[in-house]
Write an enzyme that holds these catalytic residues in place. Structure first.
Site, PDB file in Angstrom:
ATOM      1  N   ASN A 239       1.480  -1.271  -0.324  1.00 41.70           N
ATOM      2  CA  ASN A 239      -0.016  -0.088  -0.164  1.00 41.70           C
ATOM      3  C   ASN A 239       0.622   1.301   0.013  1.00 41.70           C
ATOM      4  O   ASN A 239       0.519   1.997  -0.340  1.00 41.70           O
ATOM      5  CB  ASN A 239      -0.815   0.440   1.165  1.00 41.70           C
ATOM      6  CG  ASN A 239      -0.422  -0.185   2.693  1.00 41.70           C
ATOM      7  OD1 ASN A 239       0.808  -0.577   2.920  1.00 41.70           O
ATOM      8  ND2 ASN A 239      -0.841   0.842   3.848  1.00 41.70           N
TER       9      ASN A 239
ATOM     10  N   GLU B   5       4.606  -3.511  12.286  1.00 45.78           N
ATOM     11  CA  GLU B   5       3.892  -2.411  11.651  1.00 45.78           C
ATOM     12  C   GLU B   5       2.145  -3.503  10.890  1.00 45.78           C
ATOM     13  O   GLU B   5       2.372  -3.375  10.280  1.00 45.78           O
ATOM     14  CB  GLU B   5       4.034  -1.177  11.493  1.00 45.78           C
ATOM     15  CG  GLU B   5       4.930   0.034  11.744  1.00 45.78           C
ATOM     16  CD  GLU B   5       4.861   0.593  12.986  1.00 45.78           C
ATOM     17  OE1 GLU B   5       3.433   0.352  13.207  1.00 45.78           O
ATOM     18  OE2 GLU B   5       5.240   0.541  13.880  1.00 45.78           O
TER      19      GLU B   5
ATOM     20  N   CYS C 101      -3.014   1.513   6.891  1.00 46.09           N
ATOM     21  CA  CYS C 101      -3.225   1.206   8.512  1.00 46.09           C
ATOM     22  C   CYS C 101      -4.105   2.501   9.275  1.00 46.09           C
ATOM     23  O   CYS C 101      -3.771   2.427  10.179  1.00 46.09           O
ATOM     24  CB  CYS C 101      -1.799   0.400   9.275  1.00 46.09           C
ATOM     25  SG  CYS C 101      -0.683   1.327   9.051  1.00 46.09           S
TER      26      CYS C 101
ATOM     27  N   GLU D 129       8.954   3.076  14.428  1.00 48.41           N
ATOM     28  CA  GLU D 129       9.746   3.371  13.269  1.00 48.41           C
ATOM     29  C   GLU D 129       9.851   5.289  12.756  1.00 48.41           C
ATOM     30  O   GLU D 129       9.588   5.726  13.207  1.00 48.41           O
ATOM     31  CB  GLU D 129       9.057   2.443  11.789  1.00 48.41           C
ATOM     32  CG  GLU D 129       8.800   1.759  11.698  1.00 48.41           C
ATOM     33  CD  GLU D 129       8.004   0.928  10.015  1.00 48.41           C
ATOM     34  OE1 GLU D 129       8.798   0.426   9.485  1.00 48.41           O
ATOM     35  OE2 GLU D 129       7.097   1.477  10.209  1.00 48.41           O
TER      36      GLU D 129
HETATM   37  C1  UN1 Z   1       0.932   7.098   6.360  1.00 53.12           C
HETATM   38  O1  UN1 Z   1      -0.224   7.641   6.891  1.00 53.12           O
HETATM   39  O2  UN1 Z   1       0.833   8.209   5.480  1.00 53.12           O
HETATM   40  O3  UN1 Z   1       0.918   0.597   5.968  1.00 53.12           O
HETATM   41  C2  UN1 Z   1       2.153   6.230   6.233  1.00 53.12           C
HETATM   42  C3  UN1 Z   1       0.438   2.238   6.319  1.00 53.12           C
HETATM   43  C4  UN1 Z   1       1.384   2.823   7.396  1.00 53.12           C
HETATM   44  C5  UN1 Z   1       1.732   3.753   6.891  1.00 53.12           C
HETATM   45  C6  UN1 Z   1       1.021   4.755   6.867  1.00 53.12           C
HETATM   46  N1  UN1 Z   1       2.240   2.024   7.839  1.00 53.12           N
HETATM   47  O4  UN1 Z   1      -0.455   2.418   6.127  1.00 53.12           O
END
Ligand code: UN1
Length: 490
Positions: free
Chosen positions: A154, A252, A286, A466
């Site tokens: 993503n 994550e 996420c 992170e």
């Molecule tokens: C964002 O909100 O710009 O996999 C980054 C994901 C998160 C990163 C989001 N670890 O959507």
């Protein structure tokens, strides 16, 4: 004859096909007939070669100069920057987010590389007083060794950049396994780093499936640390594997992120951020907003505004400048989200609209789903609790701040949380009480600047963070040094 481009693994400084010769196809989620490229469908043999190369390269890279490492990252940032328009476009073709978002994400990868070029040059330890005034007592942060980096589809260039850049900056070597749905962005990032002058073996790219590449990678004892972003299910497996062999692990995982909208909020501001938080990247973040917890006094009026705004979202080819929302990552994901929406409707959740696979010639070629809105969602229902990873927003009415915060916290996840209010005290209380690793006041739940820690509480992560300075915590280990001099001859 086909003119479909072929891409290879990058192992020990060379671009090479999978040892078995197997390839996998990467298709455009907006048009499943369009093959973006053929990539190595690697297996345990390729992983072994990559770990061999990374282990060998670590002997010199880990002991080398941090300034030299910073220079390479800096150069890679400049190279990547010069390619933003092409790579942003490739990202949109490969992943399906809009061109604006594809370009934005590639720009973000450049910023991340630059940030870690700077961070590599920051102090890597501390000096302490000792009980013995003659003792020189200090700490130094040393690299871990070979790190396995496993990334999701993503954010196919930003997340690899934010894991790989600190791993390299602090002296580790890397075996990188990108999501099998987005290998092209991975190749582009590795190309920039390779061209910037990374020595052979420092960064190795192995494309392929989770079972054939991810599995042997995380089971190799020489891979001392693994950083993973993805599902809670895979995260749970990694905990077992890495725990059993004593490896360092960073996870994550998912989110079920709330945006609380109070009656005193600027409703236009709240509307824009809630809709963007829920629908950008087709809801596949996420950090996406999936619950709008709205003060009951304004819930109907706000839901009405949400409905108008969401209904006007133009869904289509992400390369078309008029498109506001692209497809989901593939047909499987689109069917899954449509299925979840159908189930929620059957369970009696109030469905305002959306969630169906889109019809019409162009839309049928891709993984398109209409953005969906539910209201009066029961906070303990599946829709109120589980991450759907798609363009689905549920409104949950609440009686004031206390109830809104209780609902916000009543999920197993804790990645990000927003509140919309004009009241400073309310904002501060929320910042204290939110069970989330990232808190926003009057802005959307998604987004992450590279210089600050990123990560979730509860089921959203593994307590590590992170990005920012936090990345040094994960990608290094501390050595404490006591230095006493031999007695000086009189
Ligand atoms: C964002 O909100 O710009 O996999 C980054 C994901 C998160 C990163 C989001 N670890 O959507």
């Amino acid at each position: 004859m086909s003119d479909i481009p072929v891409f290879r693994n990058y192992i020990a400084g060379e671009w090479k096909a999978a040892a078995s010769g197997a390839v996998m196809e990467n298709r455009n989620p907006s048009n499943r007939d369009e093959i973006i490229g053929r990539f190595a469908a690697s297996d345990a043999e390729d992983v072994k070669q990559a770990v061999d190369a990374a282990a060998e390269a670590y002997k010199t890279w880990g002991k080398g100069s941090a300034i030299a490492r910073a220079n390479i990252l800096h150069k890679a940032a400049t190279i990547l920057e010069s390619r933003i328009p092409e790579i942003g476009r490739e990202l949109s073709r490969e992943e399906g987010k809009t061109l604006k978002e594809g370009i934005g994400e590639t720009t973000r990868a450049v910023q991340i590389l630059r940030y870690y070029a700077g961070e590599a040059q920051q102090p890597s330890g501390e000096h302490y007083p000792s009980m013995n005034p003659a003792t020189l007592l200090y700490t130094v942060r040393e690299p871990l060794g070979v790190c396995g980096i496993i990334t999701p589809w993503n954010f196919p260039i930003a997340i690899p950049a934010w894991k790989i850049a600190p791993a390299l900056a602090f002296g580790n070597t890397v075996v990188f396994k990108p999501a099998s749905l987005t290998p092209l962005c991975a190749v582009r990032l590795v190309e920039a780093l390779a061209e910037a002058g990374l020595p052979a073996g420092v960064l190795n790219l192995v494309t392929g499936s989770a079972g054939k590449v991810g599995d042997p990678l995380v089971k190799d004892d020489r891979v001392v640390a693994v950083s993973f972003t993805g599902s809670n299910e895979v995260g749970g497996e990694l905990r077992k594997t890495m725990g059993a062999r004593g490896g360092k692990l960073q996870l994550e995982l998912g989110g079920k992120n709330p945006a609380i909208v109070l009656a005193d909020a600027d409703l236009d501001q709240a509307l824009m951020h809630v809709v963007n938080g829920a629908m950008m990247s087709t809801g596949q973040k996420c950090t996406a907003t999936s619950r709008a917890i709205v003060d009951r006094r304004i819930a109907d009026a706000f839901t009405e505004k949400l409905a108008q705004r969401i209904a006007s979202i133009r869904v289509g080819d992400p390369l078309d400048p008029d498109t506001q929302m692209g497809p989901l990552i593939d047909d499987k994901a689109a069917d899954r989200v449509a299925g979840e929406v159908k189930t929620a409707k059957e369970q009696g959740v109030t469905h305002v609209f959306g969630g169906e696979r889109l019809s019409g010639e162009e839309r049928e070629r891709g993984a398109f789903v209409a953005p969906a809105l539910f209201t009066n969602v029961d906070p303990s229902s599946r829709l109120g609790q589980e991450e759907l990873f798609g363009p689905v927003l549920g409104v949950i009415p609440a009686d004031g701040l206390d109830e809104a915060v209780a609902i916000a916290n009543q999920v197993r996840f804790g990645l990000s949380a927003s509140i919309f209010t004009r009241d400073l005290a309310t904002a501060l209380i929320f910042a204290q009480q939110a069970e989330a690793g990232i808190v926003h006041v009057n802005s959307e739940t998604a987004g992450a600047e590279p210089q600050v820690p990123f990560g979730g509480m509860k089921g959203s992560s593994s307590y590590s963070r992170e990005q920012g300075k936090a990345a040094r915590e994960f990608f290094t280990q501390t050595k404490t040094v006591y230095i006493d001099l031999p007695p000086v001859a009189k």
